[in-house]
Design a protein around this motif. Structure first.
Motif, PDB file in Angstrom:
ATOM      1  N   THR A   1       2.876   0.883 -10.294  1.00 46.06           N
ATOM      2  CA  THR A   1       1.738   1.767 -10.033  1.00 46.06           C
ATOM      3  C   THR A   1       1.846   3.061 -10.829  1.00 46.06           C
ATOM      4  O   THR A   1       0.843   3.571 -11.329  1.00 46.06           O
ATOM      5  CB  THR A   1       1.613   2.078  -8.533  1.00 46.06           C
ATOM      6  OG1 THR A   1       2.813   2.696  -8.058  1.00 46.06           O
ATOM      7  CG2 THR A   1       1.356   0.814  -7.733  1.00 46.06           C
TER       8      THR A   1
ATOM      9  N   ASP B   1     -12.296  -2.390  -5.337  1.00 47.83           N
ATOM     10  CA  ASP B   1     -11.817  -2.614  -3.973  1.00 47.83           C
ATOM     11  C   ASP B   1     -12.095  -4.050  -3.535  1.00 47.83           C
ATOM     12  O   ASP B   1     -11.278  -4.675  -2.866  1.00 47.83           O
ATOM     13  CB  ASP B   1     -12.482  -1.645  -3.004  1.00 47.83           C
ATOM     14  CG  ASP B   1     -11.937  -0.230  -3.106  1.00 47.83           C
ATOM     15  OD1 ASP B   1     -10.834  -0.056  -3.670  1.00 47.83           O
ATOM     16  OD2 ASP B   1     -12.603   0.700  -2.623  1.00 47.83           O
TER      17      ASP B   1
ATOM     18  N   ARG C   1       0.225   7.457  -3.206  1.00 48.30           N
ATOM     19  CA  ARG C   1      -0.097   7.698  -4.611  1.00 48.30           C
ATOM     20  C   ARG C   1       0.965   8.591  -5.237  1.00 48.30           C
ATOM     21  O   ARG C   1       1.206   9.711  -4.780  1.00 48.30           O
ATOM     22  CB  ARG C   1      -1.478   8.352  -4.726  1.00 48.30           C
ATOM     23  CG  ARG C   1      -1.946   8.604  -6.159  1.00 48.30           C
ATOM     24  CD  ARG C   1      -3.274   9.338  -6.146  1.00 48.30           C
ATOM     25  NE  ARG C   1      -3.758   9.627  -7.484  1.00 48.30           N
ATOM     26  CZ  ARG C   1      -4.687   8.917  -8.126  1.00 48.30           C
ATOM     27  NH1 ARG C   1      -5.220   7.860  -7.540  1.00 48.30           N
ATOM     28  NH2 ARG C   1      -5.083   9.257  -9.330  1.00 48.30           N
TER      29      ARG C   1
ATOM     30  N   GLU D   1      -6.032  -9.875  -1.513  1.00 44.26           N
ATOM     31  CA  GLU D   1      -5.152  -9.560  -0.393  1.00 44.26           C
ATOM     32  C   GLU D   1      -5.485 -10.409   0.833  1.00 44.26           C
ATOM     33  O   GLU D   1      -4.596 -10.931   1.504  1.00 44.26           O
ATOM     34  CB  GLU D   1      -5.270  -8.074  -0.062  1.00 44.26           C
ATOM     35  CG  GLU D   1      -4.149  -7.544   0.792  1.00 44.26           C
ATOM     36  CD  GLU D   1      -4.099  -6.029   0.761  1.00 44.26           C
ATOM     37  OE1 GLU D   1      -3.042  -5.478   1.117  1.00 44.26           O
ATOM     38  OE2 GLU D   1      -5.099  -5.388   0.389  1.00 44.26           O
TER      39      GLU D   1
ATOM     40  N   ASP E   1       0.860  -1.185   0.000  1.00 38.08           N
ATOM     41  CA  ASP E   1       0.000   0.000   0.000  1.00 38.08           C
ATOM     42  C   ASP E   1       0.893   1.231   0.000  1.00 38.08           C
ATOM     43  O   ASP E   1       1.247   1.769   1.046  1.00 38.08           O
ATOM     44  CB  ASP E   1      -0.915  -0.017   1.226  1.00 38.08           C
ATOM     45  CG  ASP E   1      -2.000   1.049   1.141  1.00 38.08           C
ATOM     46  OD1 ASP E   1      -2.098   1.702   0.083  1.00 38.08           O
ATOM     47  OD2 ASP E   1      -2.733   1.231   2.129  1.00 38.08           O
TER      48      ASP E   1
ATOM     49  N   ARG F   1      -3.435   0.415  -7.763  1.00 39.50           N
ATOM     50  CA  ARG F   1      -2.839  -0.504  -6.791  1.00 39.50           C
ATOM     51  C   ARG F   1      -2.665  -1.923  -7.322  1.00 39.50           C
ATOM     52  O   ARG F   1      -1.864  -2.701  -6.768  1.00 39.50           O
ATOM     53  CB  ARG F   1      -3.695  -0.565  -5.516  1.00 39.50           C
ATOM     54  CG  ARG F   1      -3.504   0.592  -4.560  1.00 39.50           C
ATOM     55  CD  ARG F   1      -3.994   0.191  -3.164  1.00 39.50           C
ATOM     56  NE  ARG F   1      -3.188  -0.874  -2.593  1.00 39.50           N
ATOM     57  CZ  ARG F   1      -3.626  -1.741  -1.662  1.00 39.50           C
ATOM     58  NH1 ARG F   1      -4.874  -1.676  -1.238  1.00 39.50           N
ATOM     59  NH2 ARG F   1      -2.821  -2.675  -1.184  1.00 39.50           N
TER      60      ARG F   1
END
Length: 261
Positions: free
Chosen positions: A107, A135, A58, A142, A55, A93
């Motif tokens: 990314t 998501d 950005r 994940e 994670d 992501r």
């Protein structure tokens, strides 16, 4: 740039191919088949390793890909001074796994305009459906340390409205594939932003009272609508007629309605 890996799931899943042809561009962990006439991706494919996802903050700036002529890409002029978002097709992501350097390179590569499509802001930012669906797929990978391959693109239609020299897609598809108990499984979705986009008089207006619709659909229907060959994914589809509409499409009100088996 290695691009989409057909062997990533341990079962061969070739990158789906559009019957319209087009330029194939590879990026770290994803590939884009670019349709020169529509100046948008006809197919994208990305490999997601849920066990190695990072994670990261950005980073990245939208830019044209120098490997393709500018005449084949929808650039910044289409997204200026209106309610259209640069909608990531391969989500930022999704390819962001591995070492921090590898993840960052991947990314940031998602910010090429070849990986964008005009989407009404309400559609692109919805936590319930388009963004919520993305998501949900990522969380599935994940949480279960699962490998997933995802394919996303506009469905080019004859009624897509013209705007600033391009035609704004009204529908999009997303197909996810994974392996469970040694068997390939997959499911498909169609997302419709028709009620949100109005390009009359050359100006995009978003009807914020309108609603976009999302369906879980047979992958064979996605193939027929898009002209994309999904190969083994049609036979691996988890969506059965039970609980579906008469034509096999299940309208979703949120990600909780999605069937994964």
């Amino acid at each position: 740039m290695s691009g989409y890996d057909a062997g990533f799931l341990g079962i061969d899943v070739p990158l789906p191919a559009s019957s319209r042809g087009g330029r194939l561009l590879t990026y770290p962990r994803f590939s884009v088949q670019l349709d020169a006439e529509r100046r948008l991706a006809a197919v994208t494919g990305v490999n997601i390793d849920g066990a190695r996802l990072l994670d990261l903050p950005r980073t990245g700036e939208w830019r044209l890909d120098p490997r393709a002529p500018e005449s084949e890409q929808v650039g910044p002029e289409v997204y200026a001074r209106n309610d259209l978002d640069r909608g990531h097709l391969v989500r930022r992501r999704d390819p962001g796994w591995g070492t921090p350097a590898e993840a960052r390179d991947a990314t940031e590569a998602t910010f090429f305009y070849t990986n964008a499509a005009p989407q009404a802001a309400d559609f692109n930012q919805s936590k319930e459906l388009w963004l919520g669906l993305e998501d949900h797929v990522l969380a599935f990978a994940e949480a279960s340390d699962q490998r997933v391959s995802v394919f996303t693109a506009p469905i080019f239609g004859e009624v897509d409205p013209p705007y600033r020299g391009v035609r704004v897609p009204l529908r999009f598809f997303k197909v996810a594939a994974w392996v469970r108990a040694g068997a390939l499984e997959a499911t498909g979705f169609v997302l419709d932003q028709s009620a949100l986009v109005d390009t009359r008089e050359g100006v995009v207006a978003v009807d914020r009272l309108g609603a976009f619709r999302t369906f879980q659909v047979p992958i064979g229907d996605v193939a027929a609508a898009s002209g994309v060959d999904f190969g083994p994914l049609v036979g691996a589809d988890v969506l059965s007629p039970a609980g579906a509409r008469a034509d096999g499409w299940r309208e979703l009100s949120g990600v909780a309605d999605i069937r994964w088996a």
